[in-house]
Design an enzyme around this catalytic site. Structure first.
Site, PDB file in Angstrom:
ATOM      1  N   TYR A   1      -1.433   0.027  10.689  1.00  0.00           N
ATOM      2  CA  TYR A   1      -1.726  -0.600   9.389  1.00  0.00           C
ATOM      3  C   TYR A   1      -0.526  -0.465   8.456  1.00  0.00           C
ATOM      4  O   TYR A   1      -0.066  -1.446   7.845  1.00  0.00           O
ATOM      5  CB  TYR A   1      -2.971   0.069   8.777  1.00  0.00           C
ATOM      6  CG  TYR A   1      -3.203  -0.274   7.317  1.00  0.00           C
ATOM      7  CD1 TYR A   1      -3.825  -1.463   6.951  1.00  0.00           C
ATOM      8  CD2 TYR A   1      -2.800   0.603   6.302  1.00  0.00           C
ATOM      9  CE1 TYR A   1      -4.036  -1.788   5.616  1.00  0.00           C
ATOM     10  CE2 TYR A   1      -3.006   0.294   4.968  1.00  0.00           C
ATOM     11  CZ  TYR A   1      -3.626  -0.902   4.633  1.00  0.00           C
ATOM     12  OH  TYR A   1      -3.823  -1.219   3.302  1.00  0.00           O
TER      13      TYR A   1
ATOM     14  N   SER B   1       0.805  -1.226   0.000  1.00  0.00           N
ATOM     15  CA  SER B   1       0.000   0.000   0.000  1.00  0.00           C
ATOM     16  C   SER B   1       0.835   1.271   0.000  1.00  0.00           C
ATOM     17  O   SER B   1       1.901   1.331   0.627  1.00  0.00           O
ATOM     18  CB  SER B   1      -0.877  -0.008   1.261  1.00  0.00           C
ATOM     19  OG  SER B   1      -1.406   1.277   1.498  1.00  0.00           O
TER      20      SER B   1
ATOM     21  N   GLU C   1       0.180   3.703   1.707  1.00  0.00           N
ATOM     22  CA  GLU C   1       0.261   4.150   3.111  1.00  0.00           C
ATOM     23  C   GLU C   1       1.656   3.924   3.670  1.00  0.00           C
ATOM     24  O   GLU C   1       2.072   4.593   4.613  1.00  0.00           O
ATOM     25  CB  GLU C   1      -0.736   3.368   3.970  1.00  0.00           C
ATOM     26  CG  GLU C   1      -2.147   3.909   3.980  1.00  0.00           C
ATOM     27  CD  GLU C   1      -2.284   5.270   4.644  1.00  0.00           C
ATOM     28  OE1 GLU C   1      -1.839   5.441   5.780  1.00  0.00           O
ATOM     29  OE2 GLU C   1      -2.831   6.173   3.996  1.00  0.00           O
TER      30      GLU C   1
HETATM   31  P1  NAP Z   1     -11.485  -4.489   1.723  1.00  0.00           P
HETATM   32  O1  NAP Z   1     -12.639  -4.131   0.856  1.00  0.00           O
HETATM   33  O2  NAP Z   1     -11.460  -4.015   3.138  1.00  0.00           O
HETATM   34  O3  NAP Z   1     -11.375  -6.098   1.718  1.00  0.00           O
HETATM   35  C1  NAP Z   1     -10.576  -6.776   2.645  1.00  0.00           C
HETATM   36  C2  NAP Z   1     -10.834  -8.272   2.490  1.00  0.00           C
HETATM   37  O4  NAP Z   1     -10.054  -8.972   3.468  1.00  0.00           O
HETATM   38  C3  NAP Z   1     -12.301  -8.691   2.741  1.00  0.00           C
HETATM   39  O5  NAP Z   1     -12.622  -9.747   1.886  1.00  0.00           O
HETATM   40  C4  NAP Z   1     -12.254  -9.176   4.194  1.00  0.00           C
HETATM   41  O6  NAP Z   1     -13.277 -10.097   4.503  1.00  0.00           O
HETATM   42  C5  NAP Z   1     -10.907  -9.879   4.158  1.00  0.00           C
HETATM   43  N1  NAP Z   1     -10.357 -10.127   5.489  1.00  0.00           N
HETATM   44  C6  NAP Z   1     -10.212  -9.273   6.520  1.00  0.00           C
HETATM   45  N2  NAP Z   1      -9.657  -9.898   7.573  1.00  0.00           N
HETATM   46  C7  NAP Z   1      -9.452 -11.182   7.202  1.00  0.00           C
HETATM   47  C8  NAP Z   1      -8.924 -12.330   7.835  1.00  0.00           C
HETATM   48  N3  NAP Z   1      -8.479 -12.283   9.097  1.00  0.00           N
HETATM   49  N4  NAP Z   1      -8.855 -13.492   7.143  1.00  0.00           N
HETATM   50  C9  NAP Z   1      -9.313 -13.565   5.863  1.00  0.00           C
HETATM   51  N5  NAP Z   1      -9.833 -12.529   5.208  1.00  0.00           N
HETATM   52  C10 NAP Z   1      -9.905 -11.340   5.868  1.00  0.00           C
HETATM   53  O7  NAP Z   1     -10.109  -4.036   1.066  1.00  0.00           O
HETATM   54  P2  NAP Z   1      -9.780  -3.653  -0.456  1.00  0.00           P
HETATM   55  O8  NAP Z   1      -9.975  -2.204  -0.635  1.00  0.00           O
HETATM   56  O9  NAP Z   1     -10.460  -4.624  -1.351  1.00  0.00           O
HETATM   57  O10 NAP Z   1      -8.210  -3.893  -0.481  1.00  0.00           O
HETATM   58  C11 NAP Z   1      -7.662  -5.166  -0.789  1.00  0.00           C
HETATM   59  C12 NAP Z   1      -6.251  -5.248  -0.238  1.00  0.00           C
HETATM   60  O11 NAP Z   1      -5.462  -4.207  -0.822  1.00  0.00           O
HETATM   61  C13 NAP Z   1      -6.113  -5.055   1.256  1.00  0.00           C
HETATM   62  O12 NAP Z   1      -5.039  -5.837   1.697  1.00  0.00           O
HETATM   63  C14 NAP Z   1      -5.769  -3.584   1.412  1.00  0.00           C
HETATM   64  O13 NAP Z   1      -5.072  -3.366   2.613  1.00  0.00           O
HETATM   65  C15 NAP Z   1      -4.901  -3.382   0.191  1.00  0.00           C
HETATM   66  N6  NAP Z   1      -4.876  -2.040  -0.383  1.00  0.00           N
HETATM   67  C16 NAP Z   1      -6.025  -1.395  -0.692  1.00  0.00           C
HETATM   68  C17 NAP Z   1      -5.989  -0.152  -1.290  1.00  0.00           C
HETATM   69  C18 NAP Z   1      -7.248   0.593  -1.667  1.00  0.00           C
HETATM   70  O14 NAP Z   1      -7.165   1.799  -1.910  1.00  0.00           O
HETATM   71  N7  NAP Z   1      -8.386  -0.076  -1.765  1.00  0.00           N
HETATM   72  C19 NAP Z   1      -4.743   0.431  -1.588  1.00  0.00           C
HETATM   73  C20 NAP Z   1      -3.587  -0.267  -1.282  1.00  0.00           C
HETATM   74  C21 NAP Z   1      -3.649  -1.522  -0.695  1.00  0.00           C
HETATM   75  P3  NAP Z   1     -14.761  -9.582   4.950  1.00  0.00           P
HETATM   76  O15 NAP Z   1     -15.464  -9.226   3.667  1.00  0.00           O
HETATM   77  O16 NAP Z   1     -15.319 -10.757   5.628  1.00  0.00           O
HETATM   78  O17 NAP Z   1     -14.550  -8.394   5.837  1.00  0.00           O
HETATM   79  O1  G4F Z   2     -10.589   6.713   2.686  1.00  0.00           O
HETATM   80  P1  G4F Z   2      -9.574   6.651   3.761  1.00  0.00           P
HETATM   81  O2  G4F Z   2      -9.977   6.010   5.036  1.00  0.00           O
HETATM   82  O3  G4F Z   2      -8.304   5.962   3.115  1.00  0.00           O
HETATM   83  P2  G4F Z   2      -6.752   5.881   3.553  1.00  0.00           P
HETATM   84  O4  G4F Z   2      -6.567   6.138   4.992  1.00  0.00           O
HETATM   85  O5  G4F Z   2      -5.995   6.719   2.590  1.00  0.00           O
HETATM   86  O6  G4F Z   2      -6.451   4.333   3.303  1.00  0.00           O
HETATM   87  C1  G4F Z   2      -6.917   3.664   2.140  1.00  0.00           C
HETATM   88  O7  G4F Z   2      -5.933   3.744   1.135  1.00  0.00           O
HETATM   89  C2  G4F Z   2      -4.699   3.076   1.441  1.00  0.00           C
HETATM   90  C3  G4F Z   2      -3.759   3.310   0.254  1.00  0.00           C
HETATM   91  O8  G4F Z   2      -3.025   4.487   0.462  1.00  0.00           O
HETATM   92  C4  G4F Z   2      -4.996   1.610   1.660  1.00  0.00           C
HETATM   93  F1  G4F Z   2      -3.828   0.945   1.902  1.00  0.00           F
HETATM   94  C5  G4F Z   2      -5.946   1.454   2.830  1.00  0.00           C
HETATM   95  O9  G4F Z   2      -6.266   0.062   2.981  1.00  0.00           O
HETATM   96  C6  G4F Z   2      -7.229   2.215   2.520  1.00  0.00           C
HETATM   97  O10 G4F Z   2      -7.868   1.582   1.439  1.00  0.00           O
HETATM   98  O11 G4F Z   2      -9.068   8.130   4.108  1.00  0.00           O
HETATM   99  C7  G4F Z   2      -8.603   9.007   3.121  1.00  0.00           C
HETATM  100  C8  G4F Z   2      -8.313  10.369   3.752  1.00  0.00           C
HETATM  101  C9  G4F Z   2      -7.491  10.302   5.037  1.00  0.00           C
HETATM  102  O12 G4F Z   2      -6.535  11.326   5.018  1.00  0.00           O
HETATM  103  C10 G4F Z   2      -8.494  10.570   6.144  1.00  0.00           C
HETATM  104  O13 G4F Z   2      -7.945  11.182   7.315  1.00  0.00           O
HETATM  105  O14 G4F Z   2      -9.573  10.951   4.123  1.00  0.00           O
HETATM  106  C11 G4F Z   2      -9.451  11.499   5.429  1.00  0.00           C
HETATM  107  N1  G4F Z   2     -10.786  11.560   6.030  1.00  0.00           N
HETATM  108  C12 G4F Z   2     -11.412  12.698   6.404  1.00  0.00           C
HETATM  109  N2  G4F Z   2     -12.594  12.409   6.958  1.00  0.00           N
HETATM  110  C13 G4F Z   2     -11.584  10.524   6.335  1.00  0.00           C
HETATM  111  C14 G4F Z   2     -12.730  11.064   6.919  1.00  0.00           C
HETATM  112  N3  G4F Z   2     -11.426   9.190   6.145  1.00  0.00           N
HETATM  113  C15 G4F Z   2     -12.437   8.375   6.554  1.00  0.00           C
HETATM  114  N4  G4F Z   2     -12.318   7.037   6.366  1.00  0.00           N
HETATM  115  N5  G4F Z   2     -13.572   8.856   7.147  1.00  0.00           N
HETATM  116  C16 G4F Z   2     -13.767  10.192   7.349  1.00  0.00           C
HETATM  117  O15 G4F Z   2     -14.784  10.621   7.898  1.00  0.00           O
END
Ligand code: NAP
Ligand code: G4F
Length: 345
Positions: A168, A145, A147
């Protein structure tokens, strides 16, 4: 579930590739399963047991395993449960493993640090150890990520040092580094996809983008009157999830395993996202948005902007959907979800 798989596995076309996805019920897992099924993979998804259904994002892909031509198989499991992971991988012996499972919410990782590290970092280690122990030839994709960059100056690339700012992010750094260690030490084909934020109508409702588009739709439908948010100044590089899962697959098809930054190269603040989403339906966000301290993080990542030139050069990947189109896609989906017929062009 598994006995059905055993029965039909015997009839499998030998050239058909097998993929195993942890986190198949999540945003990315669902798009990745769709992509791999379109490419005629046999897809195995690991699903957590829960008391209410957690498979809504993949229900449209699921078919009765008694029928012919079924290519999606679901198995109960959890990345915190080594024994089940061992049994599943030993039995399925996938060509490609995509490790997407995570407690993926940054703010929540401050409340649940031990669980976050257990799923994100140790969960990855468990999978890598099983590959090593069983001498599997599986290729491995790790959901790393942006992050991990934390405080590092933008634009961030594969060469930018990690400065994690949350449990995280620290856990993702450990997982990412373990991927490198297992690649070098044991010759495992393991890739780290360093993905910047990517969003879609399937994004979880407590992440910023989805919270905003659903909030705008609910406010317009008079189902909600205020939207409570935290830090409005943070900047993110937001892309479209279906394009990002394609990049995951592309990394896994290369001759050599490597790490890649996947991003749009553009960055926008939370307030820009909010202003645009409200503005598209003719609302002034200042009338509806309130700040609640509980949504702030103890430490924030201020500015993420990815440099995806390596992915462009080596994978031939580049993003098509940019910021304004992304907001429209998500908003239109949520307007429909709340029952409004309005469509933004
Ligand atoms: P998400 O929607 O939160 O999906 C997470 C998945 O992991 C869900 O299927 C969840 O199951 C499963 N999970 C959580 N805890 C688990 C456990 N203990 N054992 C098995 N499965 C488990 O996340 P996403 O946005 O699709 O992201 C996918 C991956 O990419 C994650 O690793 C995230 O950290 C990483 N990532 C995401 C972003 C982004 O912007 N979306 C960016 C960079 C990296 P449930 O459905 O049952 O909760
Ligand atoms: O949508 P966010 O919670 O995403 P964040 O923290 O960037 O993390 C996501 O992206 C990562 C990749 O860089 C992934 F690895 C991670 O798993 C996840 O998918 O927050 C985005 C921004 C942050 O700066 C947060 O402080 O939005 C700001 N924010 C402001 N108000 C909020 C809120 N975020 C959330 N979730 N909820 C709020 O009310």
């Amino acid at each position: 579930m598994r006995q059905f798989y055993r029965k039909f596995h015997m009839k499998r076309d030998k050239k058909q590739k097998i993929a195993f996805i942890t986190g198949v019920t999540g945003q990315d897992g669902s798009y990745l399963a769709e992509l791999l099924l379109r490419k005629n993979y046999e897809v195995h998804g690991m699903v957590r047991r829960s008391s209410t259904f957690n498979t809504t994002r993949i229900d449209h892909l699921y078919k009765d395993p008694h029928k012919k031509g079924v290519n999606l198989f679901l198995h109960y499991g959890d990345v915190t449960d080594s024994n089940t992971v061992y049994k599943l991988l030993g039995e399925i012996r996938p060509d490609e493993i995509y490790n997407l499972a995570a407690q993926s919410h940054v703010r929540v990782s401050f409340d649940l640090p031990e669980y976050t590290v257990n799923t994100v970092a140790i969960g990855t280690l468990r999978l890598l150890e099983v590959i090593r122990d069983l001498k599997l030839e599986s290729r491995f994709y790790q959901a790393s990520s942006s992050e991990m960059f934390g405080d590092a100056k933008p634009p961030q690339s594969e060469w930018t040092p990690f400065q994690p700012r949350s449990p995280y992010a620290a856990a993702k750094v450990l997982a990412h580094q373990l991927v490198g260690v297992y690649r070098d030490a044991y010759g495992i084909f393991a890739c780290g996809g360093i993905l910047f934020n990517h969003e879609s109508p399937r994004r979880g409702e407590t992440f910023l983008t989805r919270k905003v588009t659903l909030g705008v739709a609910n406010i317009l439908a008079k189902k909600q009157d205020k939207l409570y948010l935290g830090n409005m100044d943070a900047k993110r590089d937001w892309g479209f999830a279906p394009e990002y899962v394609r990049a995951m697959w592309m990394m896994m098809q290369k001759k050599k395993a490597d790490d890649f930054v996947i991003a749009t190269g553009e960055s926008h603040s939370v307030s820009e996202f909010v202003e645009l989403a409200f503005g598209l339906v003719g609302l002034n966000w200042k009338r509806f948005v309130k700040i609640d301290q509980k949504y702030f993080r103890p430490t924030e990542v201020d500015f993420l902007q990815g440099d995806f030139s390596k992915a462009k050069k080596i994978l031939g990947w580049k993003p098509k959907v940019k910021f304004e189109e992304l907001v429209k896609i998500m908003l239109n989906s949520d307007l429909k979800k709340v029952g409004l017929s309005l469509k933004i062009n």
